[in-house]
Scaffold this active site. Structure first.
Site: not given
Ligand SMILES: Cc1cc2nc3c(=O)[nH]c(=O)nc-3n(C[C@H](O)[C@H](O)[C@H](O)COP(=O)(O)OP(=O)(O)OC[C@H]3O[C@@H](n4cnc5c(N)ncnc54)[C@H](O)[C@@H]3O)c2cc1C
Length: 396
Positions: A120, A152, A117, A235
């Site tokens: 991100s 992933s 997928q 998901e």
């Molecule tokens: C093990 C793992 C596997 C993954 N696999 C995939 C994959 O296969 N494909 C893919 O596309 N992505 C994948 N991801 C990515 C995952 O979807 C993102 O890490 C996740 O959506 C959070 O985005 P970010 O890391 O950019 O954090 P950010 O969005 O930058 O968030 C940082 C912090 O701010 C908080 N925050 C942000 N917006 C808000 C809001 N509106 N209200 C309250 N709090 C908020 C968040 O909760 C978090 O604590 C994976 C992540 C992990 C850890």
């Protein structure tokens, strides 16, 4: 009828699940996973609720539940298919053209092709609609440029469900399109990223002038947000709805065993923690069973998938707490020579990711507050502004 099915599943799994060997080279593990998934399909046990015309079994959610309960007793080698089977496949079934379903669904169910997928990006996680990867129409093709992250399983994947911006003149949610991308196409570069467990489960993926055919669009052009929401719904249910596996070192059953071997079962705090964990595991499993039955009866989980996803992550944290009560400092720093300890330490170190992957706990709470509890929505200042005019990521 269901008893017959349970007996058939139990016998088949007992006879066919291969011995697990985490230490085998990745290629060997994938070959084993592919053989097992094909055998599962041949036995009529893959895609249990999926439509039969595309290779599924067309059976009920109750039978899927039975399969999951029986499978929980085994360590199935099928982790590489989780994204394909849990997310991409159901989205293809919902939104794919007849040709796309005919081309992709059966090989996915048979484990012949692995999916990832590609949502991100470095500047687009929780707010995935801020993504900057572009797909530009060029004659009969689309040309993709940009970067994804945390993808992933991209290093093993044959196809990816890619979300890209196709119309920067539209507001951020309106100019996106979902594509099926061939991960072996020229211009796709995959670079593994290591996490704090020491493993490299996810990757950065770069797209440099990658050409996609016109029929790679999944759903409608510029309606990628709808496709993304469809996939994210699958998901959450897939992550939150998974039955606790008995081999998981953080499962109740194994923590009881750990407490027994460490003579900690008489400690009232340990007993209290284990009882609370058992209750939470059962409650989540019953909640998920209900979501499935209702989905089977035509009422999809919708935002309740976020409840399952959030509760699943919280359950893991609760289990980490109980593991700490049982093992004390050993839960944080195990003897690397101890197989039992090493497994638990990896599971504990992997737990924070469960509160991030598939949408963070905070984002699930926002969805639950807004769509289930009827609380005021999060203010969104940029919903109606053309994407081109926004300052996101590297867009100055
Ligand atoms: C093990 C793992 C596997 C993954 N696999 C995939 C994959 O296969 N494909 C893919 O596309 N992505 C994948 N991801 C990515 C995952 O979807 C993102 O890490 C996740 O959506 C959070 O985005 P970010 O890391 O950019 O954090 P950010 O969005 O930058 O968030 C940082 C912090 O701010 C908080 N925050 C942000 N917006 C808000 C809001 N509106 N209200 C309250 N709090 C908020 C968040 O909760 C978090 O604590 C994976 C992540 C992990 C850890």
């Amino acid at each position: 009828m269901t008893d017959d099915f349970r007996a058939r599943v139990r016998d088949w799994l007992a006879a066919n699940v291969p011995d697990s060997s985490e230490d085998a080279p990745a290629e060997e593990l994938i070959a084993t996973a592919k053989r097992f998934q094909a055998a599962l399909h041949d036995a009529g046990l893959a895609g249990i609720t999926w439509p039969s015309q595309f290779g599924g079994q067309g059976r009920s959610a109750a039978e899927q539940q039975i399969f999951d309960e029986e499978a929980a007793a085994h360590e199935l080698p099928t982790g590489v298919f989780l994204i394909g089977l849990g997310m991409c496949g159901p989205t293809l079934v919902d939104l794919g053209s007849t040709e796309q379903k005919a081309r992709y669904v059966r090989p996915l169910l048979r484990g012949e092709e692995i999916w990832c997928q590609l949502f991100s990006e470095p500047g687009a996680g929780s707010d995935v609609a801020s993504l900057q990867t572009r797909a530009v129409r060029d004659g009969d093709s689309w040309v993709v440029n940009g970067q994804k992250v945390w993808t992933s399983g991209a290093q093993w994947s044959d196809h990816g469900a890619l979300l890209a911006r196709t119309n920067p003149d539209q507001p951020k949610h309106k100019g996106l399109t979902m594509f099926v991308v061939d991960m072996h196409a020229p211009g796709v570069t995959v670079r593994p990223l290591r996490d704090m467990t020491g493993r490299a489960p996810f990757n950065e993926v770069y797209f440099d002038d990658v050409r996609l055919p016109a029929d790679a669009v999944l759903g409608e052009v510029d309606a990628g947000w709808f496709a993304a929401v469809t996939m994210l719904g699958h998901e959450r249910v897939s992550i939150g709805g998974s039955v606790r596996r008995r081999y998981d070192p953080l499962a109740y059953h194994n923590l009881v065993e750990l407490a027994r071997t460490r003579n900690r079962l008489d400690d009232p705090l340990v007993r209290d923690g284990l009882a609370a964990l058992y209750t939470a595991e059962r409650a989540l499993s019953l909640f998920n069973a209900r979501l499935r039955q209702e989905a089977d009866a035509g009422s999809p989980p919708g935002a309740r998938g976020s409840v399952a996803k959030l509760a699943g992550a919280e359950l893991l944290w609760q289990a980490v707490h109980v593991a700490g009560l049982i093992a004390g400092l050993d839960a944080a720093a195990w003897d690397p020579g101890s197989a039992e300890g090493d497994e638990l330490a990896v599971a504990i170190n992997a737990t924070p990711a469960s509160s991030i992957a598939g949408g963070t706990d905070q984002v699930q709470r926002n969805i639950i507050g807004d769509r289930i509890l009827g609380l005021p929505r999060d203010p969104v200042a940029d919903r109606d502004i053309p994407f081109r005019e926004l300052r996101v990521g590297t867009q100055a």
